[in-house]
Design a protein around this motif. Structure first.
Motif, PDB file in Angstrom:
ATOM      1  N   ASN A  30     -14.807 -35.243  -0.937  1.00  0.00           N
ATOM      2  CA  ASN A  30     -13.517 -35.933  -0.785  1.00  0.00           C
ATOM      3  C   ASN A  30     -13.653 -37.226   0.010  1.00  0.00           C
ATOM      4  O   ASN A  30     -13.030 -38.227  -0.314  1.00  0.00           O
ATOM      5  N   LYS A  31     -14.473 -37.185   1.035  1.00  0.00           N
ATOM      6  CA  LYS A  31     -14.654 -38.370   1.867  1.00  0.00           C
ATOM      7  C   LYS A  31     -15.325 -39.489   1.076  1.00  0.00           C
ATOM      8  O   LYS A  31     -14.943 -40.661   1.198  1.00  0.00           O
ATOM      9  N   LEU A  32     -16.307 -39.122   0.276  1.00  0.00           N
ATOM     10  CA  LEU A  32     -17.000 -40.141  -0.525  1.00  0.00           C
ATOM     11  C   LEU A  32     -16.047 -40.730  -1.570  1.00  0.00           C
ATOM     12  O   LEU A  32     -16.037 -41.942  -1.798  1.00  0.00           O
ATOM     13  N   ILE A  33     -15.246 -39.882  -2.186  1.00  0.00           N
ATOM     14  CA  ILE A  33     -14.293 -40.368  -3.185  1.00  0.00           C
ATOM     15  C   ILE A  33     -13.320 -41.349  -2.543  1.00  0.00           C
ATOM     16  O   ILE A  33     -13.011 -42.408  -3.087  1.00  0.00           O
ATOM     17  N   GLU A  34     -12.883 -40.989  -1.341  1.00  0.00           N
ATOM     18  CA  GLU A  34     -11.911 -41.838  -0.649  1.00  0.00           C
ATOM     19  C   GLU A  34     -12.551 -43.172  -0.245  1.00  0.00           C
ATOM     20  O   GLU A  34     -12.005 -44.252  -0.491  1.00  0.00           O
ATOM     21  N   GLN A  35     -13.749 -43.111   0.345  1.00  0.00           N
ATOM     22  CA  GLN A  35     -14.355 -44.335   0.882  1.00  0.00           C
ATOM     23  C   GLN A  35     -14.890 -45.255  -0.209  1.00  0.00           C
ATOM     24  O   GLN A  35     -14.896 -46.471  -0.046  1.00  0.00           O
ATOM     25  N   VAL A  36     -15.353 -44.674  -1.293  1.00  0.00           N
ATOM     26  CA  VAL A  36     -15.888 -45.505  -2.362  1.00  0.00           C
ATOM     27  C   VAL A  36     -14.758 -46.368  -2.937  1.00  0.00           C
ATOM     28  O   VAL A  36     -14.987 -47.505  -3.368  1.00  0.00           O
ATOM     29  N   GLY A  37     -13.546 -45.846  -2.901  1.00  0.00           N
ATOM     30  CA  GLY A  37     -12.404 -46.625  -3.343  1.00  0.00           C
ATOM     31  C   GLY A  37     -11.981 -47.639  -2.300  1.00  0.00           C
ATOM     32  O   GLY A  37     -11.771 -48.805  -2.581  1.00  0.00           O
ATOM     33  N   ARG A  38     -11.894 -47.187  -1.065  1.00  0.00           N
ATOM     34  CA  ARG A  38     -11.427 -48.066  -0.004  1.00  0.00           C
ATOM     35  C   ARG A  38     -12.335 -49.280   0.153  1.00  0.00           C
ATOM     36  O   ARG A  38     -11.870 -50.391   0.336  1.00  0.00           O
ATOM     37  N   TYR A  39     -13.648 -49.057   0.097  1.00  0.00           N
ATOM     38  CA  TYR A  39     -14.591 -50.156   0.352  1.00  0.00           C
ATOM     39  C   TYR A  39     -15.131 -50.788  -0.925  1.00  0.00           C
ATOM     40  O   TYR A  39     -15.999 -51.640  -0.863  1.00  0.00           O
ATOM     41  N   ARG A  40     -14.630 -50.335  -2.084  1.00  0.00           N
ATOM     42  CA  ARG A  40     -15.133 -50.866  -3.351  1.00  0.00           C
ATOM     43  C   ARG A  40     -16.661 -50.860  -3.366  1.00  0.00           C
ATOM     44  O   ARG A  40     -17.306 -51.857  -3.713  1.00  0.00           O
ATOM     45  N   SER A  41     -17.219 -49.727  -3.018  1.00  0.00           N
ATOM     46  CA  SER A  41     -18.672 -49.660  -2.858  1.00  0.00           C
ATOM     47  C   SER A  41     -19.394 -49.826  -4.183  1.00  0.00           C
ATOM     48  O   SER A  41     -18.910 -49.423  -5.227  1.00  0.00           O
ATOM     49  N   ARG A  42     -20.568 -50.430  -4.094  1.00  0.00           N
ATOM     50  CA  ARG A  42     -21.431 -50.630  -5.266  1.00  0.00           C
ATOM     51  C   ARG A  42     -22.379 -49.467  -5.444  1.00  0.00           C
ATOM     52  O   ARG A  42     -23.009 -49.339  -6.488  1.00  0.00           O
TER      53      ARG A  42
END
Ligand SMILES: Nc1ncnc2c1ncn2[C@@H]1O[C@H](COP(=O)(O)OP(=O)(O)O)[C@@H](O)[C@H]1O
Ligand SMILES: Nc1ncnc2c1ncn2[C@@H]1O[C@H](COP(=O)(O)OP(=O)(O)O)[C@@H](O)[C@H]1O
Lengths: 127, 137, 127, 137
Positions: A30-42
């Motif tokens: 859940n944390k990865l799903i949330e942060q990958v969106g928040r930070y637009r991670s590559r």
């Protein structure tokens, strides 16, 4: 035990420090799903060097994160799988053929960099 | 020199217990001098059958013990619950078969991870899985 | 709610603005098939950033559009899939491995450009 | 502080209703404080079972409610119709099985999306699917 997630440029690095319960795995997911969106991670690197067991639940969650990341045009790399853990995964039947792997964090970041060439980067140097 | 056979018993009711069981099994196997690879195979197999207890039976127990048979020593894992039982054991042992939305590789995978593997299950009464990893001769 | 389709050079851009009914999805599919023919488009970008749910019906339609586009020697790129939507797609079992994805519209256009070298463009600049 | 358990009911007859049902379910789950990811998983599962009602039964209803069980709270979704029923439930739960030209992942996918999932169906009488997503402990 929550898994710390570091942000390094456009990459998230999740460093598993200890054995994980299923609840820990779901929280990490859940944390990865949330942060990958928040930070637009590559990209995401998940370091599993400290994990004792990679059973079917962990494998399924990691594959789901990898596929989720790919659907966003980004990539996940799994690093630090110990040889005996890798062997157990093969016996169990979860060899994660479709997930990128690298030896360690450094090589994982380098792999992400080279993968980025296809989807992410445009106007790369000299081409 | 023959110490009384070591045995650990872990009640399984939550996902913490799954981790506790596989760590206890691993430690016992380590004391018996099994190689790192075997410790990991045993711990992975325990994780699968212990999770099935929480997922399908609610609660149960895992017993890990040292056994000796025909001059060989090994680690025996017994996973026991009084849950709903498995209707079709043969099917449950097929890769990809799941009634719970899992990967369906827990039971067939545990069988591959261990040397010996047996299931006894009765619908409405529960399930007992007995599996063994032998120390190299 | 009809989905607006913009024409930008040889690319069609479909920007989904809201939740879609199955009827909306079929209309979008038909409109894209019609316009890709009319404008001899080299590529399609479908922006799903505003979509709430990507269920099996939407996934199937998007895959059909991608295949249709490919049969014309062009390419479709899906952009803007939110992480939680991507994760739900994976759990559902529609990870669209065969569909190109990118983070957002800009990167989708860049990806089309780079793919164009292979499929669409002939005698592109400097190659 | 215990407010009466929330419940929403959506009649399903057209594809607009499918969207309405998943949005209503999502809102209720949001009120209960579930994470964004869980809201999306629930909405996706509702979309699948609601579409099946329009596709195979014509009409029916979706009820979404808050439930409490053994100290945990969750969102329960009940999809109910009086359509033709499902002949072979086990097969209908297999990935890729469809009698309607779909992808055949609606039912197995909904099971994977939710925590608990049960189908009761009688040929000629209808189908009821009950599925639950639990809030994290
Ligand atoms: N302890 C148990 N009690 C009842 N049923 C079980 C038990 N363990 C396994 N099963 C049944 O066997 C099936 C296959 O198990 P497994 O291979 O571990 O895959 P998974 O756990 O991913 O479903 C399960 O889906 C379940 O129906
Ligand atoms: N509410 C229902 N009433 C009758 N049959 C149903 C219902 N829902 C599902 N089914 C049956 O189960 C099959 C599998 O459903 P599903 O996995 O959702 O795939 P799909 O909808 O793509 O066919 C359907 O093709 C249909 O035969």
């Amino acid at each position: 035990m929550p898994v710390p997630i570091l942000k390094q440029g456009s990459v998230l690095i999740a460093s598993i420090q200890t054995a994980l319960t299923d609840t820990d795995v779901l929280r990490l997911q859940n944390k990865l799903i949330e942060q990958v969106g928040r930070y637009r991670s590559r990209g995401i690197v998940v370091d599993v060097a400290a994990i004792d067991v990679m059973d079917s639940f962990v494998a399924r969650s990691l594959r789901a994160i990898a596929q989720m990341t790919r659907l966003r045009g980004a990539e996940m790399v799994l690093v630090g799988i110990q040889p005996e853990v890798a062997f157990a995964m093969v016996q169990l039947g979860t060899s994660l053929e479709d997930v990128h792997t690298a030896l360690d964090l450094e090589e994982g970041l380098a792999l992400l960099e080279s993968l980025g060439g296809e989807a992410g980067r445009h106007g790369g140097p000299g081409s | 020199m023959a110490a009384p056979a070591a045995e650990v018993r872990v009640e399984i009711a939550s996902d913490d217990d799954v981790v506790a069981a596989r760590q206890a099994g691993r430690r016992l196997a380590e004391q018996l001098g099994l190689a790192l690879t075997d410790l990991t195979l045993i711990a992975t197999a325990i994780s699968e059958v212990a999770r099935n207890i929480t997922a399908y039976a609610g609660c149960g127990e895992i017993v890990v013990r040292q056994i000796e048979q025909r001059g060989r020593s090994g680690v025996e894992v017994v996973a026991r619950d009084e849950g709903p039982g498995i209707e079709d054991i043969e099917r449950a042992l097929q890769d990809g078969y799941t009634t719970g939305g899992g990967l369906g590789i827990g039971l067939p995978g545990a069988r591959r991870l261990m040397d010996d593997f047996a299931i006894s299950s009765h619908v409405g009464r529960g399930t007992t899985i007995t599996m063994t990893k032998w120390a190299p001769a």
